[in-house]
Design an enzyme around this catalytic site. Structure first.
Site, PDB file in Angstrom:
ATOM      1  N   GLY A  76      33.647  50.313  34.516  1.00  0.00           N
ATOM      2  CA  GLY A  76      33.862  51.454  33.633  1.00  0.00           C
ATOM      3  C   GLY A  76      35.093  52.243  34.011  1.00  0.00           C
ATOM      4  O   GLY A  76      35.984  51.746  34.698  1.00  0.00           O
ATOM      5  N   LEU A 131      32.115  44.191  28.677  1.00  0.00           N
ATOM      6  CA  LEU A 131      33.188  44.842  29.416  1.00  0.00           C
ATOM      7  C   LEU A 131      32.974  44.759  30.930  1.00  0.00           C
ATOM      8  O   LEU A 131      31.893  45.078  31.422  1.00  0.00           O
ATOM      9  CB  LEU A 131      33.247  46.321  28.986  1.00  0.00           C
ATOM     10  CG  LEU A 131      34.423  47.120  29.524  1.00  0.00           C
ATOM     11  CD1 LEU A 131      35.734  46.594  28.996  1.00  0.00           C
ATOM     12  CD2 LEU A 131      34.250  48.593  29.176  1.00  0.00           C
ATOM     13  N   ASP A 132      34.002  44.344  31.659  1.00  0.00           N
ATOM     14  CA  ASP A 132      33.970  44.274  33.128  1.00  0.00           C
ATOM     15  C   ASP A 132      32.935  43.286  33.648  1.00  0.00           C
ATOM     16  O   ASP A 132      32.558  43.332  34.810  1.00  0.00           O
ATOM     17  CB  ASP A 132      33.718  45.661  33.761  1.00  0.00           C
ATOM     18  CG  ASP A 132      34.791  46.669  33.391  1.00  0.00           C
ATOM     19  OD1 ASP A 132      35.920  46.239  33.104  1.00  0.00           O
ATOM     20  OD2 ASP A 132      34.498  47.863  33.367  1.00  0.00           O
ATOM     21  N   GLU A 133      32.482  42.392  32.772  1.00  0.00           N
ATOM     22  CA  GLU A 133      31.451  41.443  33.188  1.00  0.00           C
ATOM     23  C   GLU A 133      31.944  40.000  33.152  1.00  0.00           C
ATOM     24  O   GLU A 133      31.174  39.079  33.426  1.00  0.00           O
ATOM     25  CB  GLU A 133      30.218  41.569  32.264  1.00  0.00           C
ATOM     26  CG  GLU A 133      29.492  42.890  32.333  1.00  0.00           C
ATOM     27  CD  GLU A 133      28.649  43.011  33.590  1.00  0.00           C
ATOM     28  OE1 GLU A 133      28.206  41.978  34.117  1.00  0.00           O
ATOM     29  OE2 GLU A 133      28.448  44.156  34.044  1.00  0.00           O
TER      30      GLU A 133
END
Lengths: 285, 285, 285, 285
Positions: B202, B228-230
């Protein structure tokens, strides 16, 4: 020949030429073996091919014949070592008075991290005897003095023969092994030097490092050769130091480096991951 | 088909079974090719075989036929990508206002470190236009706003199509790409996240890190996915921080991490060293 | 005297004795100054006290008088340097043809990471002229040849005087500065050596490293002295390499080391964090 | 009061204001003490001043009165801890079945690396009893079960009181200490978590790391608080992993991280180098 659920590991090296990967893999496949790992490297400058290959032999064991594979590899011009992965080399650790690498190696061995059998501790001092025996390990004291070194080394060699030693690890052993000793032993000897070689070869490297004002100290595990601190390097690591660190601090921080670097070199060697050529190593990790 | 002094690189993965190494190497050898690198890995738990293999085709080029090799690999049950090592993917870099990763990527590309063609810079802000043009690179401004995002992304996609983009690198691009964008683009997108993921996903990760009092900060390069960010992680690194470091210091130190981690991920991707499976990567470095 | 919202930084060193911390802090406090950082170190073996102290002067500026403080410190037997934190030394970068450290320093300077003014680039080759001018930096070519070295260096010294240079950074400048040059310049010169000194001093260190088979390569930033590669070390770092890395790979990986190590040394120097004593440094980071 | 050749260490923190360094140093100097180390830090955002200061008291011991110094520091608004450097806190180590951190801590303690007295080993399992007794250490088994946890913890607390424990180290102790236990014990408890927190809090972090495909694994030493895995972090470190590493390899590599990270945190704590404020630490190393 090995049992069916045991893998076989081969280390090969020799002049590079087309078809080596295919021929080696083909030999194994034709005999029903299943390759589980294979790692190869070509030194383009030197024209040398290196390979570590590990396979599960077939049920009838045809691909497990170590001597057959070695003979085949030699027809390809390769120098070769082959061993069952369950084959555990007999390991002897030499110590003097420092005990950190000694404890570290023994505890790793007891934890199952080292694929060999630690059969004895040899020392030129009696100090670590109680600790060794506390671990249930035979402890042999062979004092070494300048005047009697040839005879002392002869006793060491005799002991190594009796023990069936296949690898000697110098765990901060504070005597230099003579070229004659190394030649007569004829098996690998791994040493830990407490500096980032080739910086600070020779004695008192932490004092040398402090005097030079370096910002990193190091440790180097290498095979012992007749040229002191010049043998093929297996592993190295460093730790950051500042002006706040006294020589005593460097020694303390260095102990951690020495332990992990030596243990990793020994582990790799025992898992047949280290190939020596010239004065260098290829480590298939 | 490729010229004779060009190597071919293939990335394979699929269900593991005996003989894969031998069959692949045999196919190449029978056509006169010479394997220069081969690296394979088996995920024993998942039962998947992974291989990166690079070879020099024969003079008559028989082993250089990329389509033929791919067809053969598929008969072995393998998913496969094949490319001549001289094949340079077309790379587009997305930026916003931060310029450190932008300069770093462009300078590495100019130094020959990246095996692709950097064809354009795209930004949602005009700020880096002069710098991009100073490097002789086309610079396209496509503003992005919440209210117009679908239309803005449509313009980006149209531009990428015109540019023939085969890889997008988000060099601290401060907009989230929608799942729809990623699906329509259909090619890899590499992002740099300024934390050691999965910690501090995040926004404002350096502020999060300072608030949590961690002793190391990190950066993570990963493929962008709809989560997101995964996405699958390609590379990560960390740097040590202390209580003396303010958030500004973390940001400054983080820039160095972001640059090197992103550049290494892009370099590996362009050299066909990264295989994605599930949400993970195999990096043949 | 400095303005009221500017801090003052002093670097002190001299024979250790009781009361130094109290006296220095007391002097500042009595004049209404507020210490914002203070870091001291005693080398117990050498009996030397080192201190970096930074304070905000009072509204009336009494504690901001740099000359007064220096005079006081000398009454305590201390060697001392004092500077307002806003005092930005004039920095000249020497380059040859390699451009990675050059770009890196310039971009960090433009990003505000370096507390000095980069006033010019000097080179013995014209190659980086366009890039320097693209950054808006004056670029001076002074060719250097063995036969004309004294005259060439005289021209360099003359230029440095005109530029008011207070620090010279050798950013992979491929000429050795003579002892005579260093003495006549009389200001610090920071060099980057592309090895972990003292290993691989001299020429072609990456080739030396490859030949020795080390497992880590390094870079060392140090003050240039008349003894080549022997000056006080400011910063060092290393990166891991394997048998897979060719000399070209070492060179590429080394570039990243050289950039970050040199930049950090320059940053620390400009922030008055580096104290030289004997052949060593104390870095207050 | 301490003997004359013993240093005194004070840890202070409180609201920042002008003159703190001068006043503290002045108090010591006026009583004939000689400051050997002093390290201070101001958190500008939080407006907090932190200091670790160590001094040699005068021959008449006037500056050695710990209670006097503490009283003085409190007049400055500082929270303060003062201790003679020879004051060795009583340390109790909690273990379960994993033995790597246990052996590591005991051997470091025997080597003189830890400035405390290791008075006993406490475990919820009998497994490590022989090893503890082999080291000459008392070993107490207190089984812990969900149904009887309050009573089990009461027994632990009673034992800690009898032992005069001033620090508890959880060396891979596999039970969560309740908030009630921590409150009643009222002394610091240091835990090692086998991940880079805040990533992979909770159980089986190496499995979590493998599932996420991270390229670095970590370990975190922190003070235990009522919020599991959320306490102030003292030290962290990481190690690189690749797709070749199985979960078992992560566990093995992790053991080395856990050992060194936990030992460093304990060493710093015992040397009065760790200040806790809010949920963060200042480590004066």
């Amino acid at each position: 020949m090995v049992s069916n659920n045991t893998s076989v590991v081969a280390l090969l090296h020799g002049p590079d030429r087309p078809g080596l990967v295919a021929r080696v893999a083909g030999w194994i496949f034709e005999r029903g073996g299943n390759i589980v790992h294979a790692d190869q490297h070509s030194d383009a400058d030197a024209g040398i091919f290196f390979q570590r290959i590990e396979w599960l032999p077939s049920a009838n064991g045809a691909a497990a014949d170590e001597a057959d594979f070695a003979a085949y590899a030699r027809t390809l011009g390769m120098a070769v070592r082959v061993a069952a992965s369950t084959r555990r080399p007999r390991l002897v650790v030499f110590v003097s008075k420092f005990d950190h690498c000694f404890h570290d190696l023994v505890l790793r061995w007891k934890a199952g991290e080292l694929a060999g059998d630690l059969v004895a501790i040899v020392s030129n001092h009696p100090d670590l005897g109680a600790a060794a025996r506390g671990y249930g390990l035979p402890f042999h004291v062979i004092p070494v003095a300048a005047a009697t070194k040839p005879a002392d080394e002869a006793r060491q060699l005799e002991l190594l023969r009796e023990l069936g030693a296949e690898l000697v690890v110098l765990a901060r052993y504070m005597q230099v092994l003579s070229a004659d000793f190394l030649e007569k032993f004829g098996r690998p000897v791994i040493n830990i030097h407490h500096s980032f070689l080739p910086a600070f070869a020779g004695g008192k490297p932490y004092h040398q490092a402090a005097a030079r004002g370096v910002k990193l100290i190091g440790a180097t595990a290498h095979y012992a050769t007749r040229d002191l601190d010049e043998g093929p390097i297996i592993q190295q690591d460093v730790a950051r130091v500042t002006h706040r660190h006294s020589v005593d601090d460097l020694v303390r921080k260095g102990r951690d480096l020495e332990k992990t670097v030596l243990a990793q070199a020994v582990r790799w060697h025992l898992e047949n991951r280290v190939l020596v050529y010239g004065n260098k190593t290829v480590v298939f990790d």
